[in-house]
Design an enzyme around this catalytic site. Structure first.
Site, short mmCIF file in Angstrom:
data_model
loop_
_atom_site.label_atom_id
_atom_site.label_comp_id
_atom_site.label_asym_id
_atom_site.label_seq_id
_atom_site.Cartn_x
_atom_site.Cartn_y
_atom_site.Cartn_z
N ASN A 189 46.57 34.60 42.54
CA ASN A 189 45.57 36.19 42.40
C ASN A 189 47.42 37.03 42.84
O ASN A 189 47.86 36.66 43.38
CB ASN A 189 44.31 36.09 42.40
CG ASN A 189 44.26 37.02 44.11
OD1 ASN A 189 45.04 37.32 44.54
ND2 ASN A 189 43.46 35.83 44.28
N ASP A 196 37.82 31.96 44.17
CA ASP A 196 36.47 31.32 44.53
C ASP A 196 36.10 30.66 44.79
O ASP A 196 35.40 29.67 45.30
CB ASP A 196 36.00 32.22 43.41
CG ASP A 196 36.05 33.85 43.64
OD1 ASP A 196 35.25 34.32 44.85
OD2 ASP A 196 35.24 34.62 42.39
N LYS A 209 53.38 15.35 42.82
CA LYS A 209 53.35 16.10 42.39
C LYS A 209 52.56 16.38 40.31
O LYS A 209 52.70 14.82 41.10
CB LYS A 209 54.78 16.93 41.90
CG LYS A 209 54.86 17.65 40.54
CD LYS A 209 56.37 17.74 40.73
CE LYS A 209 57.15 18.90 39.26
NZ LYS A 209 57.82 18.82 38.62
N PRO A 267 33.97 28.61 50.31
CA PRO A 267 33.31 29.58 51.65
C PRO A 267 33.20 31.18 51.18
O PRO A 267 34.22 31.39 50.86
CB PRO A 267 33.76 28.96 52.97
CG PRO A 267 35.41 28.90 52.87
CD PRO A 267 34.84 28.30 50.92
N ASP A 268 32.15 31.97 50.62
CA ASP A 268 32.38 33.00 51.09
C ASP A 268 32.38 33.47 52.42
O ASP A 268 31.28 33.85 53.04
CB ASP A 268 30.79 33.68 50.93
CG ASP A 268 31.33 35.14 49.99
OD1 ASP A 268 31.89 36.14 50.96
OD2 ASP A 268 31.39 35.75 48.55
N PHE A 314 35.50 44.37 50.25
CA PHE A 314 35.36 45.27 48.92
C PHE A 314 35.16 45.08 47.93
O PHE A 314 34.76 43.47 47.46
CB PHE A 314 37.26 45.19 49.03
CG PHE A 314 38.22 46.03 49.76
CD1 PHE A 314 37.88 46.18 51.23
CD2 PHE A 314 38.58 46.68 49.44
CE1 PHE A 314 38.40 46.68 51.94
CE2 PHE A 314 40.13 47.95 50.17
CZ PHE A 314 39.88 47.98 51.52
N LYS A 336 26.88 43.64 46.07
CA LYS A 336 27.32 42.75 47.23
C LYS A 336 27.12 43.54 48.41
O LYS A 336 26.72 43.01 49.40
CB LYS A 336 29.17 43.28 47.01
CG LYS A 336 29.66 42.49 47.10
CD LYS A 336 31.59 42.27 46.15
CE LYS A 336 31.17 42.27 44.93
NZ LYS A 336 32.66 41.79 43.77
O1 C5P Z 1 32.58 38.09 45.97
P1 C5P Z 1 34.15 38.96 45.63
O2 C5P Z 1 34.86 38.08 45.61
O3 C5P Z 1 33.93 40.26 44.36
O4 C5P Z 1 33.44 40.10 46.77
C1 C5P Z 1 34.48 41.23 46.89
C2 C5P Z 1 35.00 40.95 49.20
O5 C5P Z 1 34.08 39.70 49.60
C3 C5P Z 1 35.96 41.29 49.05
O6 C5P Z 1 35.89 41.86 50.87
C4 C5P Z 1 36.40 39.68 49.83
O7 C5P Z 1 37.44 39.58 50.85
C5 C5P Z 1 35.12 39.34 50.30
N1 C5P Z 1 35.41 37.81 49.48
C6 C5P Z 1 35.02 36.61 51.06
N2 C5P Z 1 35.58 35.71 50.80
C7 C5P Z 1 35.40 34.98 49.66
C8 C5P Z 1 35.04 35.88 48.25
C9 C5P Z 1 35.05 36.83 49.02
O8 C5P Z 1 35.44 37.02 52.30
N3 C5P Z 1 35.26 33.51 49.50
#
Ligand code: C5P
Length: 413
Positions: free
Chosen positions: A212, A281, A291, A309-310, A330, A344
């Protein structure tokens, strides 16, 4: 006092008998190394002269919004930006009412409306006025808008009444300010702040990836601001073309999974964790070993993506007090900023969210300026907010960090 903990304080004085005590407050602030500029309402000048405050602070005192001479020196918007703390003592019932309703009908209220500074007031009024439902409503509104109210004290009043409404003594105001504002920052000396920054890259094959537009500038500005305060900083960074802020421990990662592993490790010894990275994501379920080639006769390519993973949510789920830092996330959004940010805060179990509208031109991704809305909840679940107008990312970083450290200190006590 070190320059890191010296504040630029705009001392607002409104028209109550306690105004005479503000001279002592100005003196205490100056003696302790703060820069102080005074703004007086018309009412305040009936109780104490601008000249007294000018002599104590060594700065011209501002009293009027429409004063061409004073505006030529430092315009009111410039003054609003100059302050990192607005302290109003005494704050009368009338001033509280005007501020609670967003009036900008004199210099002091205009500055409060225009300034992103930390805002503190010490109310002072007759006990019957303080007890009025209207005043209670205004006090509640001001707290919701991010003001910290100190006092009032209870006791004998100038009018002879006894009850709550006395302004806190200047020494008490100074000591709370010192505790809340200055110690929150100086305690940063002992703090370990872990920041994730930049984009992640999710390989599709050895030469291609999903990513991104994140430049890493906001995360790096936060690292710089934390270093200014003397904190130990670990910067877990995706690929960016920015120099490492001097003194930061930079951990370079590429993918979200690598970032998650580093974050899990460093979060365990962190006091504050700031997730500023724009983490992808999804990632390719099975990146190709070689390739990917264009296939003759096929006009499309199907890639299966799986969820990353989040990172921040996983760390925020840790039980409080058990390797769980104060968690700041953020939220970069293009619409319904506040609703998504609040969602969030709850869904990811964060302590604070910094929301910014990335659809605004000249702000957000890649550029040097940003605006934000801070939302946070205290330990009782009460929500507070602070709006930060467009400003350089480094200024914004200082304010975010400042508020996060204050809230983290309060949450621990
Ligand atoms: O869900 P979203 O991407 O909008 O959330 C943003 C926040 O979550 C930011 O603080 C980002 O660094 C964190 N984040 C994360 N791991 C992910 C997606 C987002 O730590 N996979």
């Amino acid at each position: 006092m070190s320059s890191a903990s010296s504040r630029r304080i705009l001392l607002g004085i409104s028209g109550g008998i306690a105004a005479y005590k503000s001279a002592q407050l100005a003196r205490l602030l100056k003696q302790n190394g703060h820069q102080v500029r005074v703004v007086m309402t018309q009412g305040a000048q009936a109780f104490i002269t601008p000249l007294t405050l000018q002599a104590l602070t060594g700065e011209a005192v501002r009293t009027s919004l429409l004063d061409p001479e004073a505006e030529a020196g430092m315009g009111h918007i410039e003054l609003a930006r100059w302050a990192d703390t607005i302290l109003i003592a005494p704050a009368t019932a009338d001033l509280m009412a005007r501020l609670a309703h967003g009036h900008a009908d004199d210099l002091l209220t205009t500055l409060c409306l225009a300034s992103p500074a930390q805002k503190i007031m010490a109310p002072a009024m007759n006990q019957a006025m303080w007890a009025q439902p209207a005043t209670a409503r205004n006090a509640q509104q001001l707290r919701q808008d991010g003001w910290q109210l100190l006092g009032p004290d209870s006791g004998e009043q100038a009018c002879g009444d006894i009850g709550p409404g006395r302004m806190l003594e200047p020494e008490a105001i100074f000591s709370v300010l010192h505790q809340r504002v200055v110690l929150a920052e100086t305690s940063a000396h002992k703090q370990h702040i872990v920041i994730t920054a930049g984009p992640t890259r999710e390989p599709l094959d050895p030469v291609r990836y999903l990513s991104n537009h994140s430049s890493g500038k906001m995360g790096y500005a936060l690292a710089t601001a934390a270093l200014e305060l003397g904190a130990k900083v670990t910067l877990i960074s995706g690929p960016v073309s920015l120099p490492t802020p001097t003194g930061a421990h930079r951990v370079e990662v590429e993918t979200a999974v690598e970032m998650a592993n580093a974050a899990e490790q460093f979060a365990s010894e962190a006091d504050v964790f700031i997730g500023c990275a724009a983490v992808a994501d999804y990632r390719a379920e099975a990146p190709a070993e070689h390739k990917l080639k264009k296939r003759a006769g096929e006009d499309g390519l199907t890639l299966r993506l799986i969820k990353n993973p989040d990172i921040i949510a996983a760390i925020a789920q840790r039980p409080r007090g058990q390797n769980r830092p104060y968690m700041v996330g953020f939220a970069a959004e293009t619409r319904d900023l506040e609703d998504y940010a609040r969602d969030k805060l709850t869904r990811k179990n964060l302590d604070m969210v910094v929301a910014n509208d990335v659809s605004l031109t000249g702000l957000g991704f890649g550029v040097d300026n940003n605006a934000a809305l801070l939302l946070w909840r205290d330990s009782t679940g009460k929500e507070s907010r602070q709006e930060l107008p467009p400003q350089p990312k480094i200024e914004l970083a200082r304010t975010i960090l400042h508020q996060a450290l204050i809230q983290q200190t309060i949450s621990k006590n």
